[in-house]
Design an enzyme around this catalytic site. Sequence first.
Site, short mmCIF file in Angstrom:
data_model
loop_
_atom_site.label_atom_id
_atom_site.label_comp_id
_atom_site.label_asym_id
_atom_site.label_seq_id
_atom_site.Cartn_x
_atom_site.Cartn_y
_atom_site.Cartn_z
N LYS A 1 0.82 -1.21 0.00
CA LYS A 1 0.00 0.00 0.00
C LYS A 1 0.87 1.28 0.00
CE LYS A 1 -3.94 -2.16 -0.04
NZ LYS A 1 -3.58 -3.57 -0.07
C1 LIG Z 1 -9.74 -2.56 -1.54
C2 LIG Z 1 -9.19 -3.47 -0.48
N1 LIG Z 1 -9.95 -3.76 0.59
C3 LIG Z 1 -9.50 -4.55 1.57
C4 LIG Z 1 -8.25 -5.13 1.52
C5 LIG Z 1 -7.80 -6.05 2.60
O1 LIG Z 1 -6.70 -5.55 3.27
P1 LIG Z 1 -5.60 -6.51 3.97
O2 LIG Z 1 -4.86 -7.21 2.88
O3 LIG Z 1 -4.75 -5.56 4.73
O4 LIG Z 1 -6.32 -7.45 4.84
C6 LIG Z 1 -7.41 -4.83 0.45
C7 LIG Z 1 -6.07 -5.43 0.40
O5 LIG Z 1 -5.29 -5.45 -0.36
C8 LIG Z 1 -7.90 -3.99 -0.60
O6 LIG Z 1 -7.13 -3.70 -1.66
#
Ligand SMILES: Cc1ncc(COP(=O)(O)O)c(C=O)c1O
Length: 414
Positions: free
Chosen positions: A200
């Site tokens: 990110k």
């Molecule tokens: C749009 C979106 N929502 C939720 C998530 C979930 O996040 P995490 O991977 O930190 O659990 C991501 C992860 O890449 C994402 O791109």
Amino acid sequence: MVQGIQGRRELGDLVLPSDQTASGRTLGDTEIEAVSEAIRSGTLTSTKGSFVKAFERAYAERLGMEYASACSSGTAAMHTAMAALDPEPGQEVITTSITDMGALSPILYQGAIPVFADVDPRTYTVTAETIAERITDRTAAIVSTPLFGNPVGTAEIAALAAERSIPFVEDCSQAFGAADHGRLVGTFGDIGFLSLQQGKHITTGEGGVLVTDDDALATRIRTFINKAWDYESPTPDHTYLALNYRMSELVGAVALAQLAKLDDSVRIRIENARILDELLEDVPGVEGPKVVRENIHSYWRYPLHVDGDEVPGGPDALASALGDLGVAAAPRYIKKPAFACGVFQDQRTFGSSRWPFTLADPSAVDYSRDRYSGTWQALASVLVLPWNERYTADDVHAIGERIHMAVDGLRAGR
Ligand SMILES: Cc1ncc(COP(=O)(O)O)c(C=O)c1O
């Protein structure tokens, strides 16, 4: 393998920074010092330490929101948002068919049904119109997701949600620093959240953070992350079903150090995107992202829109040609719409129960192709370029040149 593309030798071997390694991340002495300080303090839990609390305060201040709560991932943040809204089992949460599964499985874990709104084929995101088509008397929440960092129509979605008295959640995991008509995303909704995962805009490897202005939601968010034990209450108790989704102090230390680098991460991504926008102007059949003029796209990734009529073989062929030239690119982003994955197609959830799908209205789980023409079109035309703040202007020029070369080669039938 694309044969005969001219210029490969002149351009040399291209090695781009990767956000999966130090080459594409801005991690350094400040993070090391902060983590060392956390370790020296001997307090690694956020219930007693100061780093996570400081990160939460700094993040809330940055967004001009009353409350921020850190947690262990974006998925945990989404689960926490759902738990805070506390839908009745079988109620519906309207969201997008093009997103990470971490934004969808928490809806099911909380006993609700993800209902997919179609997306605009060119911005890849849900709109107030496509959401409105899916609202029923069972709708418990609306989720918007500025995909790749591109905010679209957020105020319209917020207005629709307010008009229908439906809570609005913004999943800004890919959109740190993005703004819609001058207002940062994450601040429109009842709850906004972001992911701090490895790739990110800023990262702690894994992590998440939620924001809200609502006192009751803030309490519910804070306690859900803490097994429903309210550390701020004089008489705490495990008052409802909840989990431990806390961020540790080690992670909080990195988060705080990374937050100081967010503005630069966003600025560099945007500056580089402008360069590529220009370089793509005369490439037939390939366009950069469609950005509303008043908005800030913060470029978690740089999605190309590829017209298969102009570029033979479309995104797949272009990805392969670019790969041969040292530029990684992902056709179709998540490969297929979320509802085409096993969990939705086979309703595999808890044991053999299929719960909560057993509570769903048939229209909520109707994934017929004609209800999702925008989604299928979007995925058939998108080619996603990795992007990070360590790209230089030279890197971006090299990418632009290679896109020209790859498209020329495909159009010439080479
Ligand atoms: C749009 C979106 N929502 C939720 C998530 C979930 O996040 P995490 O991977 O930190 O659990 C991501 C992860 O890449 C994402 O791109």
